[in-house]
Design a protein around this motif. Structure first.
Motif, PDB file in Angstrom:
ATOM      1  N   GLU A   1      -7.748   2.775  10.841  1.00 42.42           N
ATOM      2  CA  GLU A   1      -9.065   2.303  10.422  1.00 42.42           C
ATOM      3  C   GLU A   1      -9.392   2.747   8.993  1.00 42.42           C
ATOM      4  O   GLU A   1     -10.171   2.087   8.301  1.00 42.42           O
ATOM      5  CB  GLU A   1     -10.153   2.798  11.381  1.00 42.42           C
ATOM      6  CG  GLU A   1     -10.182   4.289  11.596  1.00 42.42           C
ATOM      7  CD  GLU A   1      -9.382   4.715  12.803  1.00 42.42           C
ATOM      8  OE1 GLU A   1      -9.676   5.780  13.359  1.00 42.42           O
ATOM      9  OE2 GLU A   1      -8.462   3.968  13.190  1.00 42.42           O
ATOM     10  N   GLU A   2      -8.788   3.871   8.552  1.00 41.45           N
ATOM     11  CA  GLU A   2      -8.984   4.307   7.172  1.00 41.45           C
ATOM     12  C   GLU A   2      -8.245   3.370   6.218  1.00 41.45           C
ATOM     13  O   GLU A   2      -8.733   3.061   5.126  1.00 41.45           O
ATOM     14  CB  GLU A   2      -8.526   5.749   7.011  1.00 41.45           C
ATOM     15  CG  GLU A   2      -9.396   6.730   7.778  1.00 41.45           C
ATOM     16  CD  GLU A   2      -8.867   8.154   7.745  1.00 41.45           C
ATOM     17  OE1 GLU A   2      -9.668   9.086   7.905  1.00 41.45           O
ATOM     18  OE2 GLU A   2      -7.645   8.337   7.561  1.00 41.45           O
ATOM     19  N   HIS A   3      -7.053   2.922   6.642  1.00 38.79           N
ATOM     20  CA  HIS A   3      -6.328   1.910   5.860  1.00 38.79           C
ATOM     21  C   HIS A   3      -7.166   0.641   5.751  1.00 38.79           C
ATOM     22  O   HIS A   3      -7.278   0.044   4.673  1.00 38.79           O
ATOM     23  CB  HIS A   3      -4.985   1.605   6.524  1.00 38.79           C
ATOM     24  CG  HIS A   3      -3.900   2.581   6.196  1.00 38.79           C
ATOM     25  ND1 HIS A   3      -3.025   2.411   5.146  1.00 38.79           N
ATOM     26  CD2 HIS A   3      -3.565   3.751   6.771  1.00 38.79           C
ATOM     27  CE1 HIS A   3      -2.185   3.420   5.098  1.00 38.79           C
ATOM     28  NE2 HIS A   3      -2.490   4.258   6.073  1.00 38.79           N
TER      29      HIS A   3
ATOM     30  N   LEU B   1     -12.513  -2.007   0.747  1.00 34.33           N
ATOM     31  CA  LEU B   1     -13.039  -1.617  -0.561  1.00 34.33           C
ATOM     32  C   LEU B   1     -12.276  -2.310  -1.684  1.00 34.33           C
ATOM     33  O   LEU B   1     -12.868  -2.727  -2.690  1.00 34.33           O
ATOM     34  CB  LEU B   1     -12.961  -0.098  -0.720  1.00 34.33           C
ATOM     35  CG  LEU B   1     -13.908   0.739   0.132  1.00 34.33           C
ATOM     36  CD1 LEU B   1     -13.773   2.216  -0.219  1.00 34.33           C
ATOM     37  CD2 LEU B   1     -15.349   0.299  -0.050  1.00 34.33           C
ATOM     38  N   ALA B   2     -10.944  -2.418  -1.508  1.00 35.67           N
ATOM     39  CA  ALA B   2     -10.148  -3.119  -2.515  1.00 35.67           C
ATOM     40  C   ALA B   2     -10.569  -4.586  -2.611  1.00 35.67           C
ATOM     41  O   ALA B   2     -10.672  -5.153  -3.708  1.00 35.67           O
ATOM     42  CB  ALA B   2      -8.661  -3.002  -2.180  1.00 35.67           C
ATOM     43  N   ASP B   3     -10.831  -5.209  -1.450  1.00 34.68           N
ATOM     44  CA  ASP B   3     -11.285  -6.605  -1.462  1.00 34.68           C
ATOM     45  C   ASP B   3     -12.645  -6.737  -2.144  1.00 34.68           C
ATOM     46  O   ASP B   3     -12.882  -7.684  -2.905  1.00 34.68           O
ATOM     47  CB  ASP B   3     -11.370  -7.133  -0.028  1.00 34.68           C
ATOM     48  CG  ASP B   3     -10.001  -7.235   0.626  1.00 34.68           C
ATOM     49  OD1 ASP B   3      -9.005  -7.282  -0.109  1.00 34.68           O
ATOM     50  OD2 ASP B   3      -9.935  -7.261   1.870  1.00 34.68           O
TER      51      ASP B   3
ATOM     52  N   LYS C   1      -4.400   1.559  -2.496  1.00 36.78           N
ATOM     53  CA  LYS C   1      -4.491   0.155  -2.122  1.00 36.78           C
ATOM     54  C   LYS C   1      -4.591  -0.691  -3.395  1.00 36.78           C
ATOM     55  O   LYS C   1      -5.528  -0.529  -4.173  1.00 36.78           O
ATOM     56  CB  LYS C   1      -5.725  -0.089  -1.249  1.00 36.78           C
ATOM     57  CG  LYS C   1      -5.633   0.487   0.151  1.00 36.78           C
ATOM     58  CD  LYS C   1      -4.639  -0.275   0.995  1.00 36.78           C
ATOM     59  CE  LYS C   1      -4.589   0.280   2.407  1.00 36.78           C
ATOM     60  NZ  LYS C   1      -3.648  -0.488   3.257  1.00 36.78           N
ATOM     61  N   PRO C   2      -3.631  -1.582  -3.635  1.00 34.34           N
ATOM     62  CA  PRO C   2      -3.746  -2.477  -4.796  1.00 34.34           C
ATOM     63  C   PRO C   2      -4.705  -3.627  -4.483  1.00 34.34           C
ATOM     64  O   PRO C   2      -4.986  -3.929  -3.315  1.00 34.34           O
ATOM     65  CB  PRO C   2      -2.314  -2.995  -4.973  1.00 34.34           C
ATOM     66  CG  PRO C   2      -1.714  -2.904  -3.608  1.00 34.34           C
ATOM     67  CD  PRO C   2      -2.367  -1.743  -2.911  1.00 34.34           C
ATOM     68  N   PHE C   3      -5.223  -4.254  -5.512  1.00 31.17           N
ATOM     69  CA  PHE C   3      -6.090  -5.420  -5.320  1.00 31.17           C
ATOM     70  C   PHE C   3      -5.719  -6.487  -6.330  1.00 31.17           C
ATOM     71  O   PHE C   3      -5.201  -6.190  -7.420  1.00 31.17           O
ATOM     72  CB  PHE C   3      -7.572  -5.054  -5.430  1.00 31.17           C
ATOM     73  CG  PHE C   3      -7.973  -4.422  -6.731  1.00 31.17           C
ATOM     74  CD1 PHE C   3      -8.389  -5.197  -7.800  1.00 31.17           C
ATOM     75  CD2 PHE C   3      -7.932  -3.049  -6.884  1.00 31.17           C
ATOM     76  CE1 PHE C   3      -8.765  -4.623  -8.991  1.00 31.17           C
ATOM     77  CE2 PHE C   3      -8.307  -2.453  -8.078  1.00 31.17           C
ATOM     78  CZ  PHE C   3      -8.718  -3.244  -9.134  1.00 31.17           C
ATOM     79  N   GLU C   4      -5.954  -7.725  -5.949  1.00 32.22           N
ATOM     80  CA  GLU C   4      -5.581  -8.877  -6.768  1.00 32.22           C
ATOM     81  C   GLU C   4      -6.818  -9.695  -7.114  1.00 32.22           C
ATOM     82  O   GLU C   4      -7.776  -9.735  -6.337  1.00 32.22           O
ATOM     83  CB  GLU C   4      -4.574  -9.760  -6.017  1.00 32.22           C
ATOM     84  CG  GLU C   4      -3.263  -9.056  -5.701  1.00 32.22           C
ATOM     85  CD  GLU C   4      -2.295  -9.969  -4.964  1.00 32.22           C
ATOM     86  OE1 GLU C   4      -2.727 -11.078  -4.558  1.00 32.22           O
ATOM     87  OE2 GLU C   4      -1.122  -9.586  -4.796  1.00 32.22           O
TER      88      GLU C   4
ATOM     89  N   SER D   1       0.851  -1.184   0.000  1.00 37.53           N
ATOM     90  CA  SER D   1       0.000   0.000   0.000  1.00 37.53           C
ATOM     91  C   SER D   1       0.885   1.232   0.000  1.00 37.53           C
ATOM     92  O   SER D   1       2.057   1.165   0.390  1.00 37.53           O
ATOM     93  CB  SER D   1      -0.939   0.027   1.216  1.00 37.53           C
ATOM     94  OG  SER D   1      -0.195   0.178   2.408  1.00 37.53           O
ATOM     95  N   ILE D   2       0.320   2.340  -0.427  1.00 36.50           N
ATOM     96  CA  ILE D   2       1.035   3.622  -0.449  1.00 36.50           C
ATOM     97  C   ILE D   2       0.224   4.618   0.371  1.00 36.50           C
ATOM     98  O   ILE D   2      -0.951   4.859   0.085  1.00 36.50           O
ATOM     99  CB  ILE D   2       1.235   4.127  -1.882  1.00 36.50           C
ATOM    100  CG1 ILE D   2       2.186   3.189  -2.650  1.00 36.50           C
ATOM    101  CG2 ILE D   2       1.766   5.549  -1.888  1.00 36.50           C
ATOM    102  CD1 ILE D   2       2.394   3.579  -4.094  1.00 36.50           C
ATOM    103  N   SER D   3       0.880   5.177   1.416  1.00 32.06           N
ATOM    104  CA  SER D   3       0.232   6.165   2.281  1.00 32.06           C
ATOM    105  C   SER D   3       1.146   7.377   2.374  1.00 32.06           C
ATOM    106  O   SER D   3       2.249   7.290   2.927  1.00 32.06           O
ATOM    107  CB  SER D   3      -0.026   5.570   3.665  1.00 32.06           C
ATOM    108  OG  SER D   3      -0.588   6.542   4.524  1.00 32.06           O
TER     109      SER D   3
END
Length: 610
Positions: free
Chosen positions: A335-337, A343-345, A309-312, A279-281
């Motif tokens: 909690e935001e992460h 959402l990514a899931d 957030k990346p998703f697979e 992830s990038i923050s």
């Protein structure tokens, strides 16, 4: 001029004042005793005079002289006594005045001290006792002043400590209130995020594979749940060298749009970070080195903080979801992460659902094609029974697997298979069906004179018309052999009017064949044979399924056609008796049927007029 008595009195006063000054430093008890001592001396002197005079009484003197002298001396003694008494009283008054003055000063000083004037002091003077009392008073006042000073200093220190403690308590209270506020805010945010996630999980677009609708719902939800201006979803290409923005939601305008493509060639560090980090923050995009090459994109949108957030999908990096906060820096909370990961899931789930839906749709289409093809070969009821047969076979395999593993068999599976495996064999016996055979007269010679494609096209046109009639009269086409066409009524679903339906179709066939012409322009002609009786119908084998008919009825119907008359419909006596009340027939002589001997047949002419 002062008389001698005045001078004497002044001298006496001077002496008395001098004596008072002398007595000023005399102890108090001494001063108080002095007047009594004078009085005692005076009394003793008078007594002594009387005693002396009594002793002199022995001398004989004249009475008048003695009496006059006694009176004179008595007056002198009395005057002297009063003078001494006056002196003593005067001295006492002067001494008392001196003492009372010091006491008054002490009293006034005491009152001043009680009024808070702790710098009050009394001069040390007077008798020794007064001096000691005054010195003690001054010492006491000084001690009280020092004590009050120390008390005041202690009060000041205590007040300062109280202020510091109060400040710390207020600071702690403020910190506690701030923590409670933050906790309450974060709890509200978590509840809000959970509500959003719950709403997304119930979203039909995600569950039903509507990926575009799911993407727009996710970007909208992410923007409003995290209060960010921009949320976008990007998809990688197969080579992971290009990102395409599938949807960009802008909160201030409440719009969904698409951004430009991003390529690894233009932004190599950014693409490398996406593929290497989970992830990038970023609080400030201006401070990250790998974002410098893409600052133009962020600056155009006034983006300050960034969360990616990346998703697979199926274990492969498929895309990213980006949250862009504008105007001010933002610290991304845990909690935001977590919410962004959820959402990514969900996005990955939506893509998998879409792929599954596509696969299911493709499978459904293929199944429809297969079923349509199967229905072109087999009756629908037989197709359903074949499906059930396959289900039973599958269930039997499951039962076998359970048995091999010594597991208890589900009663439902056991009842489904009934302990038998029927394979693909489907067969039924019918008490009464009507079978039709039709053959194109002299078609073999005609086929030899035309090309194969013309032959197939010609047969296709004729048999397609016959197929239409089968559907119209709800009959069942069995097969075609060369230029012969076979159909049956009364199966696979038994019916009472199967003979009438076959008769109607036969009449329609004779009429419709007239529209097809040979190359020379002459029409085709049909021989049709019909018979009614018992038959067995079903599907056997494992390849190239075909629904076929067996029994003597089939053979007789075939003989009715082969030994029939061109352009006519020949039926057996059994069929005749079923149709004679509604249709018109021509009688014929007996004919010899192979295996059956002599049989009376009839030619179907048409339907009786009502």
């Amino acid at each position: 001029m002062l008389s001698s008595k005045g001078i004497t009195y002044l001298g006496i006063m001077f002496k008395i004042s001098y004596l008072a000054r002398l007595l000023k430093n005399v102890p108090l008890k001494t001063v108080l005793v002095v007047p009594f001592v004078f009085q005692l001396i005076l009394a003793m002197g008078l007594v002594g005079i009387f005693i002396f005079y009594n002793r002199l009484m022995v001398v004989v003197i004249p009475e008048s002289q003695f009496t006059g002298s006694m009176q004179d001396y008595t007056q002198i003694v009395i005057l002297l006594y009063f003078a001494i008494l006056a002196i003593a009283i005067l001295m006492s008054m002067m001494i008392w005045r001196s003492i009372s003055s010091s006491l008054e000063k002490l009293s006034e000083a005491s009152q001043a001290v009680t009024q808070g004037k702790l710098n009050t002091r009394v001069s040390v003077e007077g008798t020794r006792e007064i001096q000691v009392l005054t010195a003690s008073f001054n010492t006491m006042v000084e001690m009280i002043a020092n004590s009050l000073l120390q008390l005041e200093q202690s009060n000041q220190d205590l007040t300062l400590n109280l202020k510091e403690t109060s400040y710390e308590l207020n600071a702690s209270k403020a910190s506690f209130q701030r923590i409670n506020f933050l906790l309450s805010r974060r709890e509200d945010q978590l509840r809000k995020q959970q509500d959003f996630l719950l709403g997304l999980t119930k979203d039909k677009s995600i569950n039903q594979g509507d990926f575009i609708g799911a993407v727009q719902n996710i970007t909208y939800t992410g923007s409003h749940a995290l209060s960010v201006e921009r949320v976008s979803i990007w998809l990688f290409d197969t080579a992971k060298t290009l990102l395409h923005c599938l949807d960009l939601y802008i909160k201030s305008t409440n719009t969904h749009t698409e951004a430009n493509f991003l390529t690894a060639q233009d932004y190599p560090q950014f693409f490398a970070a996406l593929q290497s980090q989970t992830s990038i923050s970023v609080e400030d995009v201006q401070e990250e080195a790998y974002l410098q090459e893409i600052l133009d994109y962020f600056n155009s949108a006034n983006t300050v903080s960034l969360l990616i957030k990346p998703f697979e999908v199926n274990g492969e990096l498929t895309g990213i979801i980006a949250f862009e906060h504008t105007d001010v820096e933002r610290l991304w909370l845990p909690e935001e992460h977590s919410f962004a990961s959820s959402l990514a899931d969900l996005l990955a789930l939506g893509m998998e659902s879409q792929e599954r839906r596509r696969a299911e749709e493709k499978l459904r289409i293929e199944q429809m094609k297969s079923e349509r093809l199967l229905l072109n070969v087999l009756p629908q009821e037989i197709v359903e029974r074949l499906k059930l047969s396959q289900s039973k076979a599958l269930a039997s395999k499951v039962v076998e697997a359970y048995s091999n593993n010594l597991l208890e068999v589900d009663p439902m599976l056991d009842s489904l298979t009934n302990g038998k495996i029927s394979g693909a064999v489907v067969a039924d016996a019918f008490d009464e069906v009507t079978v039709l055979f039709a053959d194109i007269v002299n078609f073999t010679e005609y086929a030899a004179a035309i090309s194969a494609s013309d032959l197939v096209n010609c047969l296709n046109d004729i048999f397609s018309e016959f197929d239409r009639l089968v559907d119209v009269y709800e009959l069942e086409k069995i097969k075609t052999i060369g230029d012969s066409y076979m159909a049956v009524g009364g199966l696979p679903t038994p019916s009472k009017d199967h003979a009438e339906a076959i008769a109607e179709m036969a009449l329609e066939m004779q009429a419709s064949i007239q529209q097809f012409k040979r190359t020379d322009g002459s029409p085709f002609s049909l021989r049709i044979g019909i018979h009614t009786g018992q038959a067995i119908a079903g599907v056997i084998g494992t390849k190239k399924f075909i629904y076929d008919l067996w029994g003597d009825t089939v053979n007789v119907a075939s003989r009715m056609e082969s030994q029939g008359v061109a352009g006519c419909i020949q039926v057996t006596e059994v069929t005749y008796h079923l149709l004679k009340d509604k249709y018109q027939f021509d009688s014929r002589r007996e004919i010899d049927i192979k295996g059956k001997g002599k049989m009376i047949t009839y030619l179907l002419i048409g339907k009786l007029s009502s």
